[in-house]
Motif scaffolding. Structure first.
Motif, PDB file in Angstrom:
ATOM      1  N   ALA A 150      19.972  31.763  32.363  1.00 29.63           N
ATOM      2  CA  ALA A 150      18.770  30.976  32.659  1.00 29.63           C
ATOM      3  C   ALA A 150      18.487  30.980  34.162  1.00 29.63           C
ATOM      4  N   LEU A 151      19.534  31.080  34.976  1.00 24.26           N
ATOM      5  CA  LEU A 151      19.386  31.083  36.436  1.00 24.26           C
ATOM      6  C   LEU A 151      19.341  32.478  37.043  1.00 24.26           C
ATOM      7  N   PHE A 152      20.074  33.406  36.431  1.00 22.63           N
ATOM      8  CA  PHE A 152      20.238  34.736  37.023  1.00 22.63           C
ATOM      9  C   PHE A 152      19.854  35.830  36.037  1.00 22.63           C
ATOM     10  N   ARG A 153      19.071  36.788  36.511  1.00 21.91           N
ATOM     11  CA  ARG A 153      18.729  37.961  35.710  1.00 21.91           C
ATOM     12  C   ARG A 153      18.187  39.001  36.638  1.00 21.91           C
ATOM     13  N   PRO A 154      18.739  40.153  36.745  1.00 22.74           N
ATOM     14  CA  PRO A 154      19.871  40.599  35.949  1.00 22.74           C
ATOM     15  C   PRO A 154      21.203  40.102  36.516  1.00 22.74           C
ATOM     16  N   ILE A 155      22.202  40.190  35.664  1.00 27.68           N
ATOM     17  CA  ILE A 155      23.589  39.974  36.058  1.00 27.68           C
ATOM     18  C   ILE A 155      24.286  41.290  35.742  1.00 27.68           C
ATOM     19  N   GLN A 156      24.902  41.871  36.751  1.00 27.10           N
ATOM     20  CA  GLN A 156      25.487  43.200  36.566  1.00 27.10           C
ATOM     21  C   GLN A 156      26.937  43.220  37.029  1.00 27.10           C
ATOM     22  N   ILE A 157      27.827  43.552  36.102  1.00 28.60           N
ATOM     23  CA  ILE A 157      29.227  43.740  36.483  1.00 28.60           C
ATOM     24  C   ILE A 157      29.302  45.038  37.272  1.00 28.60           C
ATOM     25  N   GLN A 158      29.779  44.930  38.503  1.00 28.76           N
ATOM     26  CA  GLN A 158      29.928  46.096  39.363  1.00 28.76           C
ATOM     27  C   GLN A 158      31.238  46.830  39.043  1.00 28.76           C
ATOM     28  N   SER A 159      32.281  46.030  38.813  1.00 31.89           N
ATOM     29  CA  SER A 159      33.581  46.611  38.452  1.00 31.89           C
ATOM     30  C   SER A 159      34.468  45.514  37.876  1.00 31.89           C
ATOM     31  N   HIS A 160      35.420  45.947  37.071  1.00 32.97           N
ATOM     32  CA  HIS A 160      36.460  45.031  36.596  1.00 32.97           C
ATOM     33  C   HIS A 160      37.727  45.847  36.358  1.00 32.97           C
ATOM     34  N   ARG A 161      38.853  45.172  36.491  1.00 33.06           N
ATOM     35  CA  ARG A 161      40.142  45.804  36.217  1.00 33.06           C
ATOM     36  C   ARG A 161      41.128  44.718  35.829  1.00 33.06           C
ATOM     37  N   VAL A 162      41.717  44.871  34.640  1.00 32.78           N
ATOM     38  CA  VAL A 162      42.736  43.925  34.186  1.00 32.78           C
ATOM     39  C   VAL A 162      44.036  44.290  34.896  1.00 32.78           C
ATOM     40  N   THR A 163      44.595  43.316  35.609  1.00 35.39           N
ATOM     41  CA  THR A 163      45.790  43.570  36.421  1.00 35.39           C
ATOM     42  C   THR A 163      47.065  42.986  35.813  1.00 35.39           C
ATOM     43  N   SER A 164      46.906  42.131  34.782  1.00 33.35           N
ATOM     44  CA  SER A 164      48.080  41.561  34.112  1.00 33.35           C
ATOM     45  C   SER A 164      47.755  41.273  32.661  1.00 33.35           C
ATOM     46  N   ALA A 165      48.656  41.688  31.781  1.00 34.64           N
ATOM     47  CA  ALA A 165      48.493  41.432  30.355  1.00 34.64           C
ATOM     48  C   ALA A 165      49.338  40.237  29.918  1.00 34.64           C
ATOM     49  N   GLY A 166      49.752  39.416  30.872  1.00 32.07           N
ATOM     50  CA  GLY A 166      50.555  38.237  30.552  1.00 32.07           C
ATOM     51  C   GLY A 166      49.680  37.089  30.082  1.00 32.07           C
ATOM     52  N   ALA A 208      44.628  48.252  34.786  1.00 37.19           N
ATOM     53  CA  ALA A 208      45.345  48.828  35.924  1.00 37.19           C
ATOM     54  C   ALA A 208      46.514  49.651  35.394  1.00 37.19           C
ATOM     55  N   PRO A 209      46.989  50.618  36.182  1.00 38.91           N
ATOM     56  CA  PRO A 209      48.154  51.397  35.741  1.00 38.91           C
ATOM     57  C   PRO A 209      49.313  50.474  35.352  1.00 38.91           C
ATOM     58  N   GLY A 210      49.927  50.763  34.222  1.00 39.12           N
ATOM     59  CA  GLY A 210      51.060  49.973  33.745  1.00 39.12           C
ATOM     60  C   GLY A 210      50.678  48.746  32.939  1.00 39.12           C
ATOM     61  N   VAL A 211      49.378  48.429  32.849  1.00 36.54           N
ATOM     62  CA  VAL A 211      48.920  47.263  32.079  1.00 36.54           C
ATOM     63  C   VAL A 211      48.431  47.751  30.719  1.00 36.54           C
ATOM     64  N   LYS A 212      48.932  47.137  29.665  1.00 38.04           N
ATOM     65  CA  LYS A 212      48.523  47.512  28.310  1.00 38.04           C
ATOM     66  C   LYS A 212      48.233  46.236  27.523  1.00 38.04           C
ATOM     67  N   LEU A 213      46.942  46.001  27.284  1.00 39.86           N
ATOM     68  CA  LEU A 213      46.527  44.818  26.529  1.00 39.86           C
ATOM     69  C   LEU A 213      46.711  45.039  25.035  1.00 39.86           C
ATOM     70  N   SER A 214      47.017  43.965  24.328  1.00 38.79           N
ATOM     71  CA  SER A 214      47.030  44.021  22.863  1.00 38.79           C
ATOM     72  C   SER A 214      45.585  44.034  22.365  1.00 38.79           C
ATOM     73  N   ALA A 215      45.393  44.298  21.097  1.00 34.80           N
ATOM     74  CA  ALA A 215      44.043  44.288  20.515  1.00 34.80           C
ATOM     75  C   ALA A 215      43.399  42.913  20.674  1.00 34.80           C
ATOM     76  N   ASP A 216      44.178  41.850  20.470  1.00 33.90           N
ATOM     77  CA  ASP A 216      43.642  40.490  20.626  1.00 33.90           C
ATOM     78  C   ASP A 216      43.222  40.234  22.064  1.00 33.90           C
ATOM     79  N   GLN A 217      44.036  40.667  23.024  1.00 31.89           N
ATOM     80  CA  GLN A 217      43.700  40.479  24.433  1.00 31.89           C
ATOM     81  C   GLN A 217      42.449  41.273  24.806  1.00 31.89           C
ATOM     82  N   ARG A 218      42.317  42.477  24.279  1.00 27.84           N
ATOM     83  CA  ARG A 218      41.127  43.300  24.553  1.00 27.84           C
ATOM     84  C   ARG A 218      39.873  42.601  24.028  1.00 27.84           C
ATOM     85  N   LEU A 219      39.978  41.995  22.869  1.00 33.08           N
ATOM     86  CA  LEU A 219      38.857  41.253  22.289  1.00 33.08           C
ATOM     87  C   LEU A 219      38.458  40.096  23.204  1.00 33.08           C
TER      88      LEU A 219
END
Length: 187
Positions: free
Chosen positions: A82-98, A22-33
């Motif tokens: 094992a239960l679900f296929r396909p599984i599809q991420i429709q969207s994601h947004r990191v809102t806090s890097a805390g 999200a705007p203003g959120v900046k993850l560290s390399a470790d957090q991105r991993l």
């Protein structure tokens, strides 16, 4: 883990390398991993390398389970494809890097079998990181809620104890690669 020595996504076989902040959120390399690995898990792509980023005593919680400890939370992640296929991420947004890292996630799960029933779940995911840089708690809060009360907590814990009896969690890298190949063959 430290930011200067973070292994690249490839070292953990992470497929979700594009992390939306999200705007203003900046993850560290470790957090991105960590976020990339969690997105892979939510995509139904668990590996032992992904779970190496978790503390052995970590807790995974969502509205239907409360799985504490490696054997229980690993079974939840390996049970998903094992239960679900396909599984599809429709969207994601990191809102806090805390700590916890917070992310909005919309995921579409299609039940395996002859009747392909699909459900989209919108949730807030909270990833708490321990002093060693590994995930110590992950909450998947559907509609930003987890159930409360003695009965629902007992049901969630029972689910966490039962799933490991029906789901294979690989013990070795070779077993893990075999399961991964079987999942990818089906896709």
């Amino acid at each position: 883990m430290s930011s200067s020595s973070s292994p690249p996504f490839e070292a953990y076989q992470i497929k979700n390398t594009t992390i939306n902040e999200a705007p203003g959120v900046k993850l560290s390399a470790d957090q991105r991993l960590l976020v990339g690995s969690v997105l892979d898990l939510f995509s139904g792509n668990p590996t032992l390398k992904h779970l190496a980023l978790w503390s052995p005593s970590a807790l995974f919680a969502d509205p239907i389970t409360s799985a504490a400890g490696y054997d229980r939370f690993a079974a939840q992640w390996y049970g998903l494809p094992a239960l679900f296929r396909p599984i599809q991420i429709q969207s994601h947004r990191v809102t806090s890097a805390g700590n916890p890292i917070e992310m909005q996630l919309e995921n579409r799960y299609t039940l395996r079998g002859p009747v392909k029933t699909a459900q989209t779940i919108t949730s807030v995911v909270r990833i708490s990181v321990g002093g060693d840089g590994r995930i110590e708690r992950l909450e998947d809060r559907w509609n930003d809620k987890l159930p409360e009360g003695v009965v629902s907590e007992a049901f969630r814990k029972l689910n966490a104890m039962t799933v490991p009896n029906f789901v294979t969690v690989p013990k070795t890298e070779a077993e893990d690669q075999k399961l991964k190949a079987e999942r990818e063959k089906v896709e």
